[in-house]
Design an enzyme around this catalytic site. Structure first.
Site, PDB file in Angstrom:
ATOM      1  N   LYS A 137      -4.721  -5.043  11.514  1.00 10.16           N
ATOM      2  CA  LYS A 137      -3.556  -4.891  10.655  1.00 10.16           C
ATOM      3  C   LYS A 137      -3.996  -4.670   9.202  1.00 10.16           C
ATOM      4  O   LYS A 137      -5.061  -5.111   8.788  1.00 10.16           O
ATOM      5  CB  LYS A 137      -2.664  -6.142  10.735  1.00 10.16           C
ATOM      6  CG  LYS A 137      -2.186  -6.453  12.160  1.00 10.16           C
ATOM      7  CD  LYS A 137      -1.201  -5.421  12.664  1.00 10.16           C
ATOM      8  CE  LYS A 137      -0.741  -5.732  14.081  1.00 10.16           C
ATOM      9  NZ  LYS A 137      -1.679  -5.313  15.115  1.00 10.16           N
ATOM     10  N   ASP A 138      -3.119  -4.045   8.459  1.00 11.75           N
ATOM     11  CA  ASP A 138      -3.398  -3.643   7.094  1.00 11.75           C
ATOM     12  C   ASP A 138      -3.629  -4.840   6.175  1.00 11.75           C
ATOM     13  O   ASP A 138      -3.191  -5.951   6.453  1.00 11.75           O
ATOM     14  CB  ASP A 138      -2.195  -2.843   6.583  1.00 11.75           C
ATOM     15  CG  ASP A 138      -2.532  -1.960   5.402  1.00 11.75           C
ATOM     16  OD1 ASP A 138      -3.698  -1.573   5.267  1.00 11.75           O
ATOM     17  OD2 ASP A 138      -1.609  -1.668   4.620  1.00 11.75           O
ATOM     18  N   LYS A 139      -4.307  -4.590   5.058  1.00  7.80           N
ATOM     19  CA  LYS A 139      -4.527  -5.655   4.079  1.00  7.80           C
ATOM     20  C   LYS A 139      -3.287  -5.876   3.220  1.00  7.80           C
ATOM     21  O   LYS A 139      -2.750  -6.977   3.164  1.00  7.80           O
ATOM     22  CB  LYS A 139      -5.719  -5.319   3.176  1.00  7.80           C
ATOM     23  CG  LYS A 139      -5.901  -6.350   2.057  1.00  7.80           C
ATOM     24  CD  LYS A 139      -7.041  -5.991   1.121  1.00  7.80           C
ATOM     25  CE  LYS A 139      -7.125  -7.022  -0.005  1.00  7.80           C
ATOM     26  NZ  LYS A 139      -8.215  -6.746  -0.953  1.00  7.80           N
ATOM     27  N   LYS A 167       5.093  -0.481  -1.353  1.00 12.33           N
ATOM     28  CA  LYS A 167       4.132  -1.567  -1.552  1.00 12.33           C
ATOM     29  C   LYS A 167       3.941  -1.889  -3.029  1.00 12.33           C
ATOM     30  O   LYS A 167       2.833  -2.118  -3.488  1.00 12.33           O
ATOM     31  CB  LYS A 167       2.785  -1.230  -0.914  1.00 12.33           C
ATOM     32  CG  LYS A 167       2.815  -1.211   0.598  1.00 12.33           C
ATOM     33  CD  LYS A 167       1.412  -1.246   1.153  1.00 12.33           C
ATOM     34  CE  LYS A 167       1.425  -1.162   2.657  1.00 12.33           C
ATOM     35  NZ  LYS A 167       0.092  -1.208   3.240  1.00 12.33           N
ATOM     36  N   THR A 199      -0.883   2.233   6.512  1.00 13.46           N
ATOM     37  CA  THR A 199      -0.851   1.229   7.578  1.00 13.46           C
ATOM     38  C   THR A 199      -0.837   1.948   8.912  1.00 13.46           C
ATOM     39  O   THR A 199       0.055   2.718   9.195  1.00 13.46           O
ATOM     40  CB  THR A 199       0.396   0.342   7.452  1.00 13.46           C
ATOM     41  OG1 THR A 199       0.307  -0.385   6.239  1.00 13.46           O
ATOM     42  CG2 THR A 199       0.471  -0.628   8.612  1.00 13.46           C
TER      43      THR A 199
END
Length: 655
Positions: free
Chosen positions: A287-289, A115, A47
């Site tokens: 922004k990150d997935k 995650k 990220t």
């Protein structure tokens, strides 16, 4: 302060008796997660707090004729079981491959899974005014000047799904019909008015009229003036400019809450549902997935009411905190991002965790470019960037298109094999149903311009993607040089280092060293408009570029886009607003904190046991733009954050 070098850090640390006792439960937990999230679980870990430097706020609209087929192909793609995926990822990069080798803290590292669930990683954007973006209000603002042409709530529900499908096909000229007839079931003037409004609001470019047919009333939708009118309408996004109140700002700003989608994918979805082009949206950072993210978006002349209606239509998105303003958003106009992260199944003692988090708060972490910057396949993006800077276009073409070992979608493998066999762009393109990938774009360029004009063929690839390669090479050089700098001089400012005075870099002189710390020191990304340290590391820059057949004193390229001006980047970043706690849990699926959406929906805080089977580290911190959260987490865990090693970690637990 002590520096610690990482030499092939083992991801699977020795397990205690408690760890062994929990092995069966851990296996069950991982298998459950695999069934929910596939191999993405615990692997997509990068990220960055915003889009890389020098990139523009550009979104490439999907090609409508290919869009549905490509989405189905991408969604249905299966990487196989975890063991085979790990086997394929043996060809991927590790941190040491891209110069990430040092730590700044002295604590003993420990294991933890990042995650494991995308909801374990939450990002809140911090605006240029220092305000953290939160979704906490679904209400629609009321204009001072009443706008009688704003669509009513009934506008969005009066048309059936079948009617909407037929109208969309008519609007986009996807069938041979010149009009669509909608029967008015409950005939009244009010009902007909709502249908007229619905068609015109939801399908710009269409006009309507009422007709009697066999004693029944029909609303007939038709094109006002053919394809040119449609194109004009879709570009302007608002066919009836007079309907936008003068007192209302031209841009509707809103907070976008999204789950498991990156920013550009989200905007493409919003534009598809609103039937507008993606380039009318603007934002401050991508922004990150694999996360829950909250950020501000602005859109040109789309009402808050239309946006709010999407909350009923879309999965994994929520829009709120609407306001009208006279300006769009600009990329980079943010202070950074605030992260809330859960590391599950940690093995560290309370003492280790306290040491690690205190070090993160007081010292910080090395500001490396994270693994996301370099790609996940056997051909790193920095290699392509180096070939571009060398003006070696045959090498650029070969690196992008040649067969490569490792994890790739099946159709890409077939495309590469065809290319290696025939060097025929048309034949390779036929093997590639997803044309909007870089490989497809380059092949189309070669088909258009020919094999002797690779530069023009490569130019078909969107500018952002092309620049990504050379920025990756800059990042590769920077990472390696920073590791050398810390190895040579440790965590103190020394004569010859660079510091910033305003926006200007100056060399640190012997007499000034006592006035500065390592937190003031910057290092250059190579380019024609930067200076280099006046100690051993300055020479190391030159040596590294000479080894890559590049001249550090001539970073201008004959193609202007590929000329590198360079930039400066701090060596050490000290996160702000650092907080943490260790929690116990039994259920691997239970959320360990509440999100903005949970709060809006009135969901209570999760009830956690005092003595659970597993332990998790909940941590919060804020980072400035263009820094990688995973590099902060790497410093805490003392573990390699590459997909290659994270995959090995996860599949080891499955054994």
């Amino acid at each position: 302060m002590e520096t610690v070098e990482m030499n092939s850090v083992s991801l699977k640390r020795p397990r205690s008796e408690d760890d062994v006792a929990n092995a069966d439960e851990i296996k069950r937990q991982k298998i459950l997660e695999k069934s929910q999230a596939g191999n993405d679980s615990g692997q997509s870990i990068e990220t960055v707090t915003e889009q890389p430097e020098d990139t523009k706020n550009e979104i490439i609209p999907n090609e409508e004729s290919e869009e549905q087929e490509e989405e189905e192909l991408e969604d249905s793609d299966d990487d196989g079981d975890p063991e085979s995926f790990a086997d394929m990822m043996k060809h991927g990069l590790t941190e040491s491959d891209v110069g990430i080798t040092k730590f700044v803290s002295s604590h003993k590292g420990f294991s933890g899974i990042l995650k494991e669930r995308y909801s374990d990683f939450v990002v809140h954007e911090i605006g240029k005014d220092g305000r953290v973006s939160h979704l906490d209000d679904f209400s629609v603002p009321v204009d001072d000047e009443v706008n009688f042409e704003d669509p009513s709530e009934e506008t969005f529900t009066v048309l059936s799904d079948e009617d909407k499908q037929r109208l969309e096909e008519l609007q986009l000229f996807k069938n041979k019909e010149t009009s669509v007839a909608i029967e008015v079931i409950e005939d009244s003037k009010e009902k007909r008015t709502v249908i007229h409004q619905a068609v015109k609001s939801l399908f710009p470019g269409l006009e309507t009229k009422t007709e009697d047919r066999d004693g029944k009333k029909y609303i007939i939708a038709y094109h006002a003036a053919g394809k040119k009118a449609l194109a004009k309408v879709r570009t302007a996004t608002d066919p009836r400019k007079h309907s936008w109140p003068k007192s209302r700002g031209s841009y509707c700003h809103f907070v976008l809450y999204k789950e498991n989608k990156d920013t550009m994918d989200a905007i493409n979805v919003l534009s598809k549902f609103l039937r507008v082009k993606p380039n009318i949206f603007s934002y401050m950072g991508t922004k990150d997935k694999r996360a829950i993210t909250v950020q501000e978006i602005a859109v040109l002349r789309i009402t808050a009411q239309r946006l709010a209606h999407l909350n009923k239509c879309l999965m994994n998105f929520k829009l709120g905190n609407f306001s009208y303003k006279n300006h769009p958003l600009k990329l980079g106009e943010l202070q950074g991002n605030h992260f809330t992260v859960v590391l599950r199944n940690i093995t560290g003692t309370d003492d280790q965790i306290e040491q690690a988090m205190h070090s993160l708060r007081e010292i910080g972490f090395i500001n490396y470019y994270g693994m996301q910057r370099f790609g996940t396949t056997a051909v790193p993006t920095y290699q392509i960037g180096r070939a571009i800077l060398q003006n070696n276009w045959n090498e650029v073409m070969d690196l992008i298109l040649k067969p490569r070992p490792g994890a790739e979608k099946g159709y890409l493998v077939k495309c590469r094999e065809e290319w290696a066999k025939t060097k025929d762009p048309a034949a390779a393109l036929k093997k590639l149903p997803v044309k909007r990938c870089v490989e497809g774009q380059l092949l189309r360029g070669l088909l258009k311009f020919g094999m002797k004009n690779i530069i023009s063929a490569f130019g078909i690839i969107p500018r952002n993607n092309r620049l990504m390669y050379i920025h990756s090479y800059q990042s590769y050089v920077w990472n390696n040089m920073v590791s050398k700098r810390i190895e040579e001089y440790g965590l103190r400012a020394v004569p010859g280092d660079l510091i910033l005075k305003g926006a200007t870099a100056v060399h640190l002189e012997e007499g000034d060293v006592g006035n500065y710390t390592i937190h003031d020191v910057v290092m250059p990304l190579p380019g024609f408009d930067v200076i280099y340290p006046k100690h051993k590391i300055g020479e190391a820059y030159k040596e590294m570029l000479v080894a890559d057949n590049l001249d550090i004193n001539n970073m201008r390229h004959k193609i202007r886009d590929y000329s590198l001006s360079g930039a400066y980047r701090k060596i050490i970043i000290r996160p702000q607003n650092v907080n943490w706690e260790v929690v116990a849990y039994d259920d691997p699926k239970i959320p360990l904190f509440t999100t903005d959406l949970d709060k809006l929906e009135g969901k209570p805080l999760p009830v956690l046991p005092t003595d659970g089977k597993f332990r998790a580290l909940k941590m919060e911190f804020s980072l400035p733009p263009s820094t990688y959260a995973t590099m902060a987490i790497r410093e805490v865990l003392k573990m390699d954050t590459s997909i290659k090693n994270q995959t090995q970690l996860n599949t080891t637990w499955l054994r």
